[in-house]
Design a protein around this motif. Structure first.
Motif, PDB file in Angstrom:
ATOM      1  N   ASP A   1      23.860  -0.333  17.869  1.00 38.09           N
ATOM      2  CA  ASP A   1      25.112   0.213  17.586  1.00 38.09           C
ATOM      3  C   ASP A   1      25.128   1.450  16.683  1.00 38.09           C
ATOM      4  O   ASP A   1      26.259   1.987  16.350  1.00 38.09           O
ATOM      5  N   ARG A   2      24.018   1.883  16.166  1.00 40.17           N
ATOM      6  CA  ARG A   2      24.034   2.957  15.506  1.00 40.17           C
ATOM      7  C   ARG A   2      23.683   4.229  16.033  1.00 40.17           C
ATOM      8  O   ARG A   2      23.586   5.299  15.488  1.00 40.17           O
ATOM      9  N   VAL A   3      23.183   4.135  17.288  1.00 41.81           N
ATOM     10  CA  VAL A   3      22.858   5.327  18.069  1.00 41.81           C
ATOM     11  C   VAL A   3      23.558   5.432  19.240  1.00 41.81           C
ATOM     12  O   VAL A   3      24.151   4.447  19.812  1.00 41.81           O
ATOM     13  N   ARG A   4      23.401   6.684  19.907  1.00 37.50           N
ATOM     14  CA  ARG A   4      24.443   6.986  21.173  1.00 37.50           C
ATOM     15  C   ARG A   4      23.659   6.254  22.218  1.00 37.50           C
ATOM     16  O   ARG A   4      24.520   5.695  23.319  1.00 37.50           O
ATOM     17  N   TYR A   5      22.187   6.307  22.266  1.00 37.07           N
ATOM     18  CA  TYR A   5      21.476   5.667  23.412  1.00 37.07           C
ATOM     19  C   TYR A   5      20.352   4.999  22.899  1.00 37.07           C
ATOM     20  O   TYR A   5      19.460   5.367  21.819  1.00 37.07           O
ATOM     21  N   ALA A   6      19.766   3.813  23.405  1.00 36.64           N
ATOM     22  CA  ALA A   6      18.847   3.008  23.240  1.00 36.64           C
ATOM     23  C   ALA A   6      17.704   3.469  24.114  1.00 36.64           C
ATOM     24  O   ALA A   6      17.619   4.427  24.815  1.00 36.64           O
TER      25      ALA A   6
ATOM     26  N   PRO B   1      14.961   8.388  22.839  1.00 37.63           N
ATOM     27  CA  PRO B   1      14.133   8.260  21.676  1.00 37.63           C
ATOM     28  C   PRO B   1      15.092   8.023  20.395  1.00 37.63           C
ATOM     29  O   PRO B   1      14.502   8.064  19.144  1.00 37.63           O
ATOM     30  N   ASP B   2      16.449   8.016  20.496  1.00 35.49           N
ATOM     31  CA  ASP B   2      17.380   8.018  19.466  1.00 35.49           C
ATOM     32  C   ASP B   2      17.040   6.939  18.597  1.00 35.49           C
ATOM     33  O   ASP B   2      16.895   7.444  17.243  1.00 35.49           O
ATOM     34  N   LEU B   3      16.725   5.840  18.727  1.00 33.89           N
ATOM     35  CA  LEU B   3      16.463   4.697  17.610  1.00 33.89           C
ATOM     36  C   LEU B   3      15.251   5.093  16.760  1.00 33.89           C
ATOM     37  O   LEU B   3      15.442   5.050  15.534  1.00 33.89           O
ATOM     38  N   PHE B   4      14.197   5.699  17.532  1.00 32.54           N
ATOM     39  CA  PHE B   4      12.854   6.071  16.459  1.00 32.54           C
ATOM     40  C   PHE B   4      13.225   7.165  15.896  1.00 32.54           C
ATOM     41  O   PHE B   4      12.638   7.498  14.684  1.00 32.54           O
ATOM     42  N   LEU B   5      14.037   8.367  16.377  1.00 31.83           N
ATOM     43  CA  LEU B   5      14.226   9.430  15.803  1.00 31.83           C
ATOM     44  C   LEU B   5      15.091   9.233  14.450  1.00 31.83           C
ATOM     45  O   LEU B   5      15.072   9.772  13.232  1.00 31.83           O
ATOM     46  N   ALA B   6      16.063   8.226  14.632  1.00 30.61           N
ATOM     47  CA  ALA B   6      16.882   7.906  13.452  1.00 30.61           C
ATOM     48  C   ALA B   6      16.031   7.074  12.425  1.00 30.61           C
ATOM     49  O   ALA B   6      16.470   7.409  11.176  1.00 30.61           O
ATOM     50  N   ALA B   7      15.216   6.245  12.740  1.00 28.62           N
ATOM     51  CA  ALA B   7      14.670   5.464  11.933  1.00 28.62           C
ATOM     52  C   ALA B   7      13.493   6.428  11.208  1.00 28.62           C
ATOM     53  O   ALA B   7      13.451   6.287   9.716  1.00 28.62           O
ATOM     54  N   ALA B   8      12.910   7.300  11.720  1.00 27.93           N
ATOM     55  CA  ALA B   8      11.958   8.387  10.779  1.00 27.93           C
ATOM     56  C   ALA B   8      12.939   9.091  10.054  1.00 27.93           C
ATOM     57  O   ALA B   8      12.783   9.651   8.693  1.00 27.93           O
ATOM     58  N   ASP B   9      14.186   9.586  10.443  1.00 30.57           N
ATOM     59  CA  ASP B   9      14.956  10.195   9.566  1.00 30.57           C
ATOM     60  C   ASP B   9      15.435   9.655   8.322  1.00 30.57           C
ATOM     61  O   ASP B   9      15.306  10.228   7.430  1.00 30.57           O
ATOM     62  N   GLU B  10      15.564   8.243   8.705  1.00 31.81           N
ATOM     63  CA  GLU B  10      16.011   7.391   7.133  1.00 31.81           C
ATOM     64  C   GLU B  10      14.602   7.259   6.323  1.00 31.81           C
ATOM     65  O   GLU B  10      15.006   6.997   5.155  1.00 31.81           O
ATOM     66  N   LEU B  11      13.422   7.194   6.942  1.00 34.14           N
ATOM     67  CA  LEU B  11      12.281   7.240   6.187  1.00 34.14           C
ATOM     68  C   LEU B  11      11.993   8.458   5.415  1.00 34.14           C
ATOM     69  O   LEU B  11      11.345   8.520   4.623  1.00 34.14           O
ATOM     70  N   GLY B  12      12.723   9.671   5.977  1.00 37.51           N
ATOM     71  CA  GLY B  12      12.441  10.848   5.560  1.00 37.51           C
ATOM     72  C   GLY B  12      11.199  11.451   6.064  1.00 37.51           C
ATOM     73  O   GLY B  12      10.481  12.201   5.285  1.00 37.51           O
TER      74      GLY B  12
ATOM     75  N   PRO C   1      14.786   0.663   5.853  1.00 35.55           N
ATOM     76  CA  PRO C   1      15.677   1.334   6.959  1.00 35.55           C
ATOM     77  C   PRO C   1      15.614   0.280   8.302  1.00 35.55           C
ATOM     78  O   PRO C   1      14.458  -0.253   8.900  1.00 35.55           O
ATOM     79  N   VAL C   2      16.578  -0.088   8.950  1.00 34.00           N
ATOM     80  CA  VAL C   2      17.012  -0.706  10.070  1.00 34.00           C
ATOM     81  C   VAL C   2      17.998  -0.209  11.001  1.00 34.00           C
ATOM     82  O   VAL C   2      18.861   0.060  10.630  1.00 34.00           O
ATOM     83  N   VAL C   3      17.569   0.224  12.200  1.00 35.25           N
ATOM     84  CA  VAL C   3      18.377   1.073  12.892  1.00 35.25           C
ATOM     85  C   VAL C   3      18.467   0.107  14.143  1.00 35.25           C
ATOM     86  O   VAL C   3      17.727  -0.330  14.931  1.00 35.25           O
ATOM     87  N   THR C   4      19.883  -0.321  14.309  1.00 37.24           N
ATOM     88  CA  THR C   4      20.242  -1.145  15.718  1.00 37.24           C
ATOM     89  C   THR C   4      20.799  -0.272  16.681  1.00 37.24           C
ATOM     90  O   THR C   4      21.291   0.917  16.433  1.00 37.24           O
TER      91      THR C   4
ATOM     92  N   THR D   1       0.856  -1.161   0.168  1.00 37.75           N
ATOM     93  CA  THR D   1      -0.006  -0.077  -0.226  1.00 37.75           C
ATOM     94  C   THR D   1       0.860   1.286  -0.051  1.00 37.75           C
ATOM     95  O   THR D   1       0.244   2.517  -0.101  1.00 37.75           O
ATOM     96  N   GLY D   2       2.262   1.170  -0.279  1.00 35.15           N
ATOM     97  CA  GLY D   2       3.134   2.311  -0.109  1.00 35.15           C
ATOM     98  C   GLY D   2       3.108   3.031   1.232  1.00 35.15           C
ATOM     99  O   GLY D   2       3.574   4.201   1.214  1.00 35.15           O
ATOM    100  N   THR D   3       3.052   2.005   2.250  1.00 34.40           N
ATOM    101  CA  THR D   3       3.076   2.892   3.650  1.00 34.40           C
ATOM    102  C   THR D   3       4.293   2.761   4.165  1.00 34.40           C
ATOM    103  O   THR D   3       5.052   1.474   4.099  1.00 34.40           O
ATOM    104  N   PRO D   4       5.047   3.784   4.241  1.00 28.61           N
ATOM    105  CA  PRO D   4       6.403   3.543   4.668  1.00 28.61           C
ATOM    106  C   PRO D   4       6.645   3.156   6.148  1.00 28.61           C
ATOM    107  O   PRO D   4       5.640   3.367   7.059  1.00 28.61           O
ATOM    108  N   TRP D   5       7.415   2.192   6.285  1.00 27.63           N
ATOM    109  CA  TRP D   5       7.944   1.369   7.761  1.00 27.63           C
ATOM    110  C   TRP D   5       9.476   1.205   7.812  1.00 27.63           C
ATOM    111  O   TRP D   5      10.277   1.078   6.685  1.00 27.63           O
ATOM    112  N   ALA D   6       9.856   1.119   8.966  1.00 26.08           N
ATOM    113  CA  ALA D   6      11.154   0.905   9.383  1.00 26.08           C
ATOM    114  C   ALA D   6      11.284   0.183  10.637  1.00 26.08           C
ATOM    115  O   ALA D   6      10.333  -0.059  11.433  1.00 26.08           O
ATOM    116  N   VAL D   7      12.480  -0.434  11.060  1.00 29.35           N
ATOM    117  CA  VAL D   7      12.690  -1.407  12.116  1.00 29.35           C
ATOM    118  C   VAL D   7      13.479  -0.674  13.148  1.00 29.35           C
ATOM    119  O   VAL D   7      14.788  -0.296  12.679  1.00 29.35           O
TER     120      VAL D   7
END
Length: 226
Positions: A141-146, A150-161, A136-139, A107-113
């Motif tokens: 090791d890719r953010v400062r804090y888990a 909020p870092d993981l979700f902020l990074a995932a949203a950023d990768e989705l644009g 997009p998959v953000v683990t 359905t063209g709905t953007p999603w990430a992990v």
């Protein structure tokens, strides 16, 4: 004047949300702790699943009064990863997980992990789930804090644009939902990780479902049309 209707983006946690792996993580942490001479009840371990490994260790040890060096903490995390990979063959996608992701893609709905797990333990699970390349998959090791930061979700949203405020965070633990609130996203709770409806709602979930199959049946409640 007409407007183009957009579906919200979905930011998924992994363990306990898309795959049935929470108890494998619990057992792996239990085995790692015993290996280091630390005896903790399994229920105490379960309540912290969803945090980053380092914060998880700090939180559990704070309850016991045990102090560990940074090297000991790293060794515990490495032991957990080793034991988890041994248990990984028992990990399976949760009911409806693959169908839900396939539907969102169709359905063209953007999603990430976005997962508190490190790539070492997350990648085999993603392969089991069948996450396609390009998602997009953000683990950890890719953010400062888990989580509960909020870092993981902020990074995932950023990768989705997308603006994280236009996203739905789907997770099974209170740590997912606390991180969602801090990121400014709406939180959707799943009971498939062992937390109850009341706990998830108190942590900020505006909707609670049983598992991914339940989400798929009721996507209209989240603004996604078939």
């Amino acid at each position: 004047m007409t407007s183009t209707r957009r579906s919200p983006a979905f930011l998924f946690d992994l363990d306990g949300t898309l795959v049935d792996s929470v108890y494998q993580h619990v057992l792996s942490w239990r085995e790692a702790l015993v290996e280091h001479g630390i005896d903790l009840s399994v229920w105490r371990i379960h309540r912290r699943i969803g945090m980053s490994g380092g914060l998880f260790v700090q939180a559990l040890l704070a309850e016991t009064g045990i102090e560990l060096s940074e090297a000991d903490t790293e060794a515990l995390q490495a032991a957990h990863a080793r034991h988890y990979l041994r248990h990984h063959e028992a990990v399976r996608p949760l009911p409806g997980a693959r169908a839900l992701l396939e539907h969102l893609t169709a359905t063209g709905t953007p999603w990430a992990v976005a997962t508190s797990g490190r790539a070492e333990t997350a990648l085999p699970t993603l392969r089991e789930l069948g996450v396609p390349e390009g998602v997009p998959v953000v683990t950890r090791d890719r953010v400062r804090y888990a989580k509960p930061d909020p870092d993981l979700f902020l990074a995932a949203a950023d990768e989705l644009g997308v603006d994280v405020r236009d996203a739905l965070v789907v997770g099974d633990s209170v740590w997912d939902l606390l991180a969602a609130r801090r990121a400014g996203a709406l939180g959707v709770g799943l009971q498939s990780g062992g937390y109850g409806r009341d706990e998830l709602e108190r942590a900020g979930a505006f909707r609670v479902y049983a598992d991914p199959a339940d989400v798929l049946r009721r996507l209209h409640e989240l603004g996604v049309r078939r």
